[in-house]
Design an enzyme around this catalytic site. Structure first.
Site, PDB file in Angstrom:
ATOM      1  N   MET A 208       0.812  -1.216   0.000  1.00 32.68           N
ATOM      2  CA  MET A 208       0.000   0.000   0.000  1.00 32.68           C
ATOM      3  C   MET A 208       0.852   1.276   0.000  1.00 32.68           C
ATOM      4  O   MET A 208       2.063   1.240   0.236  1.00 32.68           O
ATOM      5  CB  MET A 208      -0.927   0.002   1.214  1.00 32.68           C
ATOM      6  CG  MET A 208      -1.924  -1.146   1.232  1.00 32.68           C
ATOM      7  SD  MET A 208      -2.991  -1.149   2.679  1.00 32.68           S
ATOM      8  CE  MET A 208      -4.000   0.324   2.368  1.00 32.68           C
ATOM      9  N   HIS A 209       0.201   2.389  -0.269  1.00 34.93           N
ATOM     10  CA  HIS A 209       0.714   3.752  -0.047  1.00 34.93           C
ATOM     11  C   HIS A 209       1.788   4.217  -1.022  1.00 34.93           C
ATOM     12  O   HIS A 209       2.077   5.409  -1.075  1.00 34.93           O
ATOM     13  CB  HIS A 209       1.278   3.926   1.371  1.00 34.93           C
ATOM     14  CG  HIS A 209       0.446   3.365   2.464  1.00 34.93           C
ATOM     15  ND1 HIS A 209      -0.851   3.752   2.680  1.00 34.93           N
ATOM     16  CD2 HIS A 209       0.724   2.435   3.415  1.00 34.93           C
ATOM     17  CE1 HIS A 209      -1.335   3.087   3.723  1.00 34.93           C
ATOM     18  NE2 HIS A 209      -0.411   2.282   4.174  1.00 34.93           N
TER      19      HIS A 209
ATOM     20  N   ASP B 229      -2.684  -4.873   0.285  1.00 34.20           N
ATOM     21  CA  ASP B 229      -2.244  -6.214   0.683  1.00 34.20           C
ATOM     22  C   ASP B 229      -2.893  -6.716   1.957  1.00 34.20           C
ATOM     23  O   ASP B 229      -3.225  -7.901   2.080  1.00 34.20           O
ATOM     24  CB  ASP B 229      -0.719  -6.282   0.786  1.00 34.20           C
ATOM     25  CG  ASP B 229      -0.112  -5.209   1.673  1.00 34.20           C
ATOM     26  OD1 ASP B 229      -0.852  -4.390   2.261  1.00 34.20           O
ATOM     27  OD2 ASP B 229       1.130  -5.175   1.772  1.00 34.20           O
TER      28      ASP B 229
END
Length: 490
Positions: free
Chosen positions: A78-79, A237
């Site tokens: 992520m991110h 995830d």
């Protein structure tokens, strides 16, 4: 029909070939490099992800009846900030989830814009790993490059974009950008203004189990698959791993011990953490979840084993840590090798070994590393405790969950029953389930999870060991506040 599940991780992409009954037919893993240009920075080249994903799909489907492949679904780290120009070129290496360079921008968002404002707009406060602080960093430190941005994506969305030509994301992954109004499932215009982001840069939002499109003719040809293969929006995830462990619905918990460590609690309704220690995100089942994330979990053990001990014999190194030693060591380890997110939100935090003496052994430190990660997980579980939220058991997944010793330590430190599922592939299995739902194999994510996810074994805490660990945890929780003033000086 057959489905491909993808886990676009930090060190490798893992791919599964799964049939409609949930049976894993084949598994492929392909690694790629990660760069640490400066202390606390972490970057990857998105083209490496794409190259290894394509190669992985070709390897995965070699020898199977490709006409039976109906869908592809991905979970992804992520991110990460993936920025493209108007010609679809990657502008710079992706700035990853565990990158702490945007500490000043994070402070600006939390203090100048204000935590209350951020929480009202998005349900969350700023953490250095989130995407919005990275965008501010890019604008301030690489303004010429920022001026060329035409598209912004998250890691697994870059793969989906290349597969389908659709600029897309899902609500669970978008929740971690700090640009999404999570409760109302829409981009926050106020946050876009704050971060100087144009809405046309952002991808179209989908539920995780929705099909965003089908393979482009060129990609279908390259993969040898039908252009009618559907691609699900997929999930971050942790949300994908929760689907893969059956952590859907309301009030269920999943603990992931991967590169990072997470405590994931599914919720039927939106309910942000009042103390902002945990993230309030959308879930891949169409509902919501609370999540705490520690930046270094299994990566702490990998660092200790491979970088310090120069050993790949994980089992042998853990063998001297017998059951009678659990909860009895006086060596403590702070697992903040990349700073920390939940619950401290401190990019300047660093790892530490405390309590060493002349009689401390190699096994003592091995044990301390495993226990330090477990204590970090408990920090997040303590932050989640509320009168309306009782957690008595949890699923567990991730590479660290393959260690019987580590699972026993975690069960006793958290004083929880840990359910180990038959299929331990987490995000990739969750991605395959989302693909199956997108193709109509199942009516909902919850129906699919209930039919496909089975508990194989349960690790139960021991009352005496749990009591010893509870006493040790009271010491552990005092160490970070004592060392915090040294963080930035170090």
């Amino acid at each position: 029909m057959l489905y491909i599940g993808i886990d676009l991780g930090t060190s490798a992409v893992k791919l599964l070939l799964v049939d409609g009954a949930g049976k894993i037919l084949k598994c492929v893993s392909r690694g790629y490099p990660i760069a640490f240009p400066r202390s606390g920075w972490a970057e990857q080249n998105p083209e490496d992800w794409l190259r290894e994903t394509i190669a992985g799909i070709l390897e995965l489907t070699d020898g199977c009846d490709k006409a039976q492949i109906a869908g592809i679904g991905a979970g992804g780290q992520m991110h990460g900030l993936v920025a493209l120009d108007k010609d679809d070129n990657v502008l710079r290496p992706a700035i990853l989830w565990n990158d702490g360079r945007a500490a000043e921008e994070t402070d600006y968002l939390n203090n100048a814009v204000g935590r209350e404002t951020l929480s009202r707009l998005t349900g969350n406060i700023a953490f250095a790993g989130f995407t919005a602080p990275k965008l501010l960093w890019l604008e301030r430190n690489e303004p010429a490059l920022f001026g060329r941005v035409d598209k912004i994506m998250l890691p697994k969305d870059y793969i989906n974009y290349k597969l389908t030509g659709v600029h897309c994301t899902d609500y669970s992954d978008a929740s971690g950008t700090l640009l999404l109004d999570v409760e109302h499932r829409r981009w926050s215009r106020e946050m876009l203004d704050i971060c100087a982001v144009r809405e046309e840069w952002l991808p179209r939002l989908f539920e995780s189990f929705a099909a965003v499109g089908t393979l482009t003719p060129a990609m279908a040809g390259a993969l040898g698959l039908s252009p009618g293969v559907k691609v699900a929006a997929g999930a971050g995830d942790n949300a994908a791993a929760a689907v893969g462990t059956g952590t859907v619905g309301s009030g269920r918990c999943n603990i992931s011990v991967g590169t990072s460590g997470t405590v994931f609690i599914s919720r039927g309704t939106f309910g942000p953490d009042k103390n902002n220690a945990l993230h309030a995100f959308a879930h891949a089942d169409g509902r919501f979840h609370l999540m705490g994330c520690m930046l270094s979990a299994a990566s702490c053990n990998k660092w200790w084993m491979e970088d310090i001990l120069r050993s790949a014999q994980y089992g042998s190194e853990q063998a001297p840590v017998t059951r009678d030693r659990l909860g009895c060591s006086h060596v403590y380890f702070l697992p903040y090798l990349m700073g920390e997110r939940s619950p401290h939100n401190d990019p300047a935090a660093r790892g530490a070994l405390i309590g060493l003496s002349m009689d401390s052994t190699r096994a003592d430190i091995t044990q301390a590393v495993l226990e330090g990660v477990a204590f970090g997980l408990r920090d997040m579980l303590e932050a989640a405790r509320a009168p309306d939220l009782r957690i008595e058991r949890s699923k567990i997944c991730g590479g660290g969950a393959r260690s019987p010793l580590w699972k026993e330590i975690i069960a006793n430190v958290l004083n929880l029953e840990l359910e180990c599922v038959e299929t331990e592939e987490g995000p990739s299995y969750g991605g395959a389930i989302l693909a199956a739902v997108a193709c109509g194999e199942y009516r909902s994510v919850q129906e699919a999870a209930e039919k496909l996810v089975k508990v194989a074994s349960i690790v139960k805490p021991d009352a005496d060991i749990a009591a010893r660990y509870d006493a040790r945890y009271q010491v552990y929780r005092d160490i970070y506040p004592a060392l915090k003033p040294l963080g930035k000086r170090l």
